[in-house]
Write an enzyme that holds these catalytic residues in place. Structure first.
Site, mmCIF file in Angstrom:
data_model
loop_
_atom_site.group_PDB
_atom_site.id
_atom_site.type_symbol
_atom_site.label_atom_id
_atom_site.label_comp_id
_atom_site.label_asym_id
_atom_site.label_seq_id
_atom_site.Cartn_x
_atom_site.Cartn_y
_atom_site.Cartn_z
ATOM 1 N N ALA A 65 1.963 -7.900 21.795
ATOM 2 C CA ALA A 65 0.766 -8.507 22.314
ATOM 3 C C ALA A 65 -0.349 -7.692 21.895
ATOM 4 C CB ALA A 65 0.775 -8.382 23.789
ATOM 5 N N GLY A 111 5.965 -8.923 22.826
ATOM 6 C CA GLY A 111 5.779 -10.303 22.775
ATOM 7 C C GLY A 111 6.303 -11.128 21.774
ATOM 8 N N GLU A 114 10.028 -11.682 22.445
ATOM 9 C CA GLU A 114 10.164 -12.418 23.598
ATOM 10 C C GLU A 114 10.138 -14.076 22.919
ATOM 11 O OE1 GLU A 114 7.214 -10.336 25.949
ATOM 12 O OE2 GLU A 114 8.632 -10.705 27.799
ATOM 13 N N GLU A 136 7.731 -1.858 25.614
ATOM 14 C CA GLU A 136 6.631 -2.272 26.785
ATOM 15 C C GLU A 136 6.621 -1.030 27.721
ATOM 16 O OE1 GLU A 136 8.333 -4.809 25.842
ATOM 17 O OE2 GLU A 136 7.221 -6.532 25.559
#
Ligand code: NAI
Length: 723
Positions: A65, A111, A114, A136
């Site tokens: 992200a 992300g 993901e 993360e």
């Protein structure tokens, strides 16, 4: 400019992701919006039967992200909402009318992974930069777009926990074995194979990836029932607590969220994931870890000097003086980067031992299958030993790592300098002696600087480069660039006794010695500081570093910096008694034959005089909080002095240096971030209070007093942290 281009190729929609103007692809709210529009189009266009998600960058899939956006969250609800938006986008991807294949080349992190997890099929390239992971927790967060739910279901609980709780990256071959990816291919055929898989999935000749097919029946059995899962989660929690002492909330939150997903179903799991993500995004721990991430990134771009910045010279051949502990360590990282190294020591036996130590480090990489046998041999072929400075005539850089003795350091410098090329740089790995003093023996002092590595060199991330008033910019930028090439985070500091790291660490260790003088128990001191977040306590660290080394450093710094650095009585006595610490298997703690640490060696209390004081009833109880305050403030105050004296170029360097060099707790951000968190005025008050009892050790640095008076902070309080 859009980040995604959609092209059609024989019924397959190819979504090529290339965030304009950025070196790597990151996920943002703007990108989520672009995807929404593209998904609409795919749903509408019945000619499209499958899709491929691929990167337009040369060696990066999606790095994660956009972390800058995290800093804009004002409330937990903002962060929760962003996570929810991401989750919705990925659920839509997962349920799209057509199967989507993730074609992964380069980093696929956070992300990015993901997103890949929501696809129907994952293909990764066999390529050094292709790694998959959910890092993360390293930013004090948990995966916030479904990772905590999809990953365990795909690869099984134990492997998923390993990745999520540790933030550990996985290489393609291992990912294939775990069921995290379904194919590993050569980069040249990535797109073709991805197209083919999309068509097969569309035609039904291939089923959506099930991931964990290769997991043993035993593992499945364990996870399928509530009891087995409970056991795995409980063990994981225990291991997290053991490693983090409960100081990092993110891995614990991840465990909770995973449990909710299993017990109450996916929807509840997603909901809990966003809620906890939002909560964590507001924690001080996460803010500090994100700051360190930005600070380390900004150091990567820092050449180490102010403009105009000369070009660094390449370092192709290195001379290392001293094949001891540090000399061998430095050689081991240099050959891994392809540098030719000449290793000089006084006799063949020492060189042999040094080369064996180099081989041990390099071989470990071979054993872990990170390099091939051929690469191991090639790396070892880059080193050669000498007792006579042979081969030093064409080195670009010399790093001296002989005993910590100024006369010896002067002697070797005088011996080698005339043999070197005129423009060769000379660096000392001294941990305490001012470089200006070492350079007194040089005829070209402007080419002398310090390159202070930390032990063990191949593991410790920091390199502290020390420049004198005379060191040229060219020498500095060359040393900085080479340090980065060796994979280090490099800070440049100005010269002074103990520079930055040794000086601040000594202030802290010295205070621990004072606590011993006052009768505190060894394990109590260590425990207090481990509970604060240091990786090991100060007394254990002293045993590790070597009591003789600590003793010498203490004397040099007391001599240079005055009475506040005067070694403790306990320290003086232990040094005199000849205890060496772990290397001599006689220190504050007991060590077995293999060097493994045991309990406190109680006989040491006799040596430090505590037994006599206890008998005389002179022992005092010192609360853990006071121990922490004294040791930590001694360090913080000294760091402020380094800033005030211009030893440090910036607060960023001070924070990064303390965290990566001397173990300051990362989640507290470093000494300057710590002061800002507590408040400068409060810190000054605490120092003044301590100073009334222990003068003059805690006299507050003028800089702190001045900042408290004018209400200043080290970092701006609003907006993005300036690094
Ligand atoms: P060490 O005792 O393991 O190695 C020193 C080596 O220098 C020995 O092999 C010795 O034979 C060699 N030597 C002595 N005279 C020599 C000469 N004339 N020519 C070539 N080699 C000679 O010491 P260590 O621990 O490697 O320390 C070296 C330097 O690194 C010291 O200045 C120390 O302060 C510094 N340092 C040490 C750290 C540590 O954790 N051990 C950390 C950071 C810096």
């Amino acid at each position: 400019m859009p980040s995604i281009t959609l092209t059609r190729d024989a019924g397959v929609a190819v979504l090529s992701l290339d965030v304009p103007g950025a070196p790597v692809n990151t996920l943002s709210l703007a990108l989520a919006e672009e995807l929404r529009v593209i998904f609409d189009e795919i749903e509408r266009d019945s000619a499209i039967v499958g899709a491929v998600l691929i990167s337009g960058k040369s060696d990066n899939f999606i790095a994660g992200a956009d972390i800058e956006q995290f800093l804009e969250f004002k409330t937990a609800e903002d962060a929760e909402q962003a996570s929810y938006t991401g989750q919705k986008m990925l659920s839509r991807l997962e349920r799209l009318r057509v199967p989507v294949v993730a074609a992964i080349h380069g980093a696929c992190l956070g992300g990015g992974l993901e997103t890949a997890l929501a696809c129907a099929w994952r293909i990764a390239t066999e390529y050094p930069k292709t790694v998959l992971g959910l890092p993360e927790v390293q930013l004090g967060l948990i995966p916030g777009t479904g990772g905590t739910q999809r990953l365990p279901r795909l690869i099984g609980l134990p492997n998923a926990l390993d990745m999520i709780l540790r933030g550990r990256n996985v290489r393609p071959k291992k990912a294939l074995k775990m069921g995290l990816v379904d194919d590993v291919v050569h980069p040249a055929i990535l797109r073709d194979i991805a197209m083919q898989r999309a068509k097969e999935l569309a035609a039904g000749t291939r089923k959506r990836s099930q991931g964990r097919t290769e997991r043993g029946a035993e593992g499945l059995l364990l996870e399928r029932n509530r009891f087995g899962r409970g056991l795995v989660l409980k063990k994981a929690r225990q291991s997290v607590m053991q490693q983090t002492h409960g100081l990092y909330p993110a891995p614990l939150a991840a465990l909770d969220v995973i449990r909710v997903g299993y017990e109450q179903g996916e929807d509840a799991g997603y909901k809990e994931e966003s809620r906890r993500f939002g909560e964590l995004a507001m924690t001080e721990v996460s803010r500090q870890l994100i700051f360190l991430f930005f600070a380390t990134n900004s150091l990567k771009k820092d050449p180490g000097v102010s403009s105009p910045v000369p070009a660094p010279r390449p370092v192709e051949k290195l001379g290392v003086l001293g094949a001891g502990f540090m000399g061998a360590g430095i050689t081991s990282v240099a050959v891994q980067q392809g540098t030719l190294v000449r290793l000089k020591d006084t006799d063949a036996a020492r060189i042999g031992k040094g080369l064996a130590a180099v081989r041990d480090v390099v071989k470990e990489r071979y054993t872990k299958r990170q390099i091939t046998r051929q690469q191991l041999d090639d790396m070892m072929a880059l080193t050669g030993g000498t007792t006579e400075y042979t081969g030093f005539g064409n080195v670009d850089l010399v790093i001296e790592a002989v005993f910590e003795d100024i006369d010896l350091k002067h002697r070797v410098l005088r011996e080698v300098e005339p043999l070197l090329p005129e423009d060769a740089i000379y660096a000392s790995n001294t941990s305490t002696i001012p470089i200006t003093r070492i350079a007194e023996a040089a005829t070209r002092p402007e080419q002398v600087l310090g390159m202070h590595f930390f032990s063990p060199v191949h593991k410790m991330p920091l390199l502290e480069i020390i420049v004198t008033r005379r060191t040229t910019k060219e020498a500095t930028v060359t040393a900085v660039a080479y340090g980065k090439q060796l994979g280090k985070t490099v800070i440049v500091v100005n010269d002074g006794p103990g520079f930055y790291t040794t000086r601040t660490l000594s202030a802290y260790m010295n205070e621990a010695g004072r606590l011993l003088d006052e009768g505190a128990a060894i394990e109590t001191i260590d425990k207090a500081l481990v509970d604060f977040g240091f990786p090991v306590g100060p007394i254990t660290l002293l045993d590790e570093v070597g009591i003789d080394v600590g003793g010498k450093v203490g004397l040099v710094l007391a001599d240079a910096l005055g009475v506040r650095m005067t070694p403790s009585e306990a320290m003086r006595r232990v040094v005199t008694a000849g205890r060496l610490g772990r290397k001599g298997r006689s220190g504050f703690y007991r060590y077995d034959e293999s060097g493994k640490k045991g309990d406190v060696d109680n006989s040491i209390y006799q040596i430090i005089g505590a037994t006599a004081r206890a008998k005389a009833g002179q022992q005092v109880e010192i609360p853990a909080e006071e121990m922490v305050r004294r040791c930590v403030l001694a360090m913080v105050n000294e760091a402020a002095r380094c800033l005030q004296e211009g030893i440090l170029r910036s607060v960023r360097d001070g924070d990064v240096g303390a965290v990566f060099g001397i173990g300051f707790p990362p989640f507290r951000g470093g000494p300057f971030r710590y002061v800002d968190t507590i408040g400068v005025a409060a810190i000054v008050r605490q120092l003044q209070e301590l100073n009334t009892r222990h003068p003059p050790r805690f006299e507050a640095a003028e800089l702190l007093v001045e900042m408290a008076r004018s209400g200043k902070t080290f970092y701006p309080t609003e907006g993005r942290p300036v690094t």
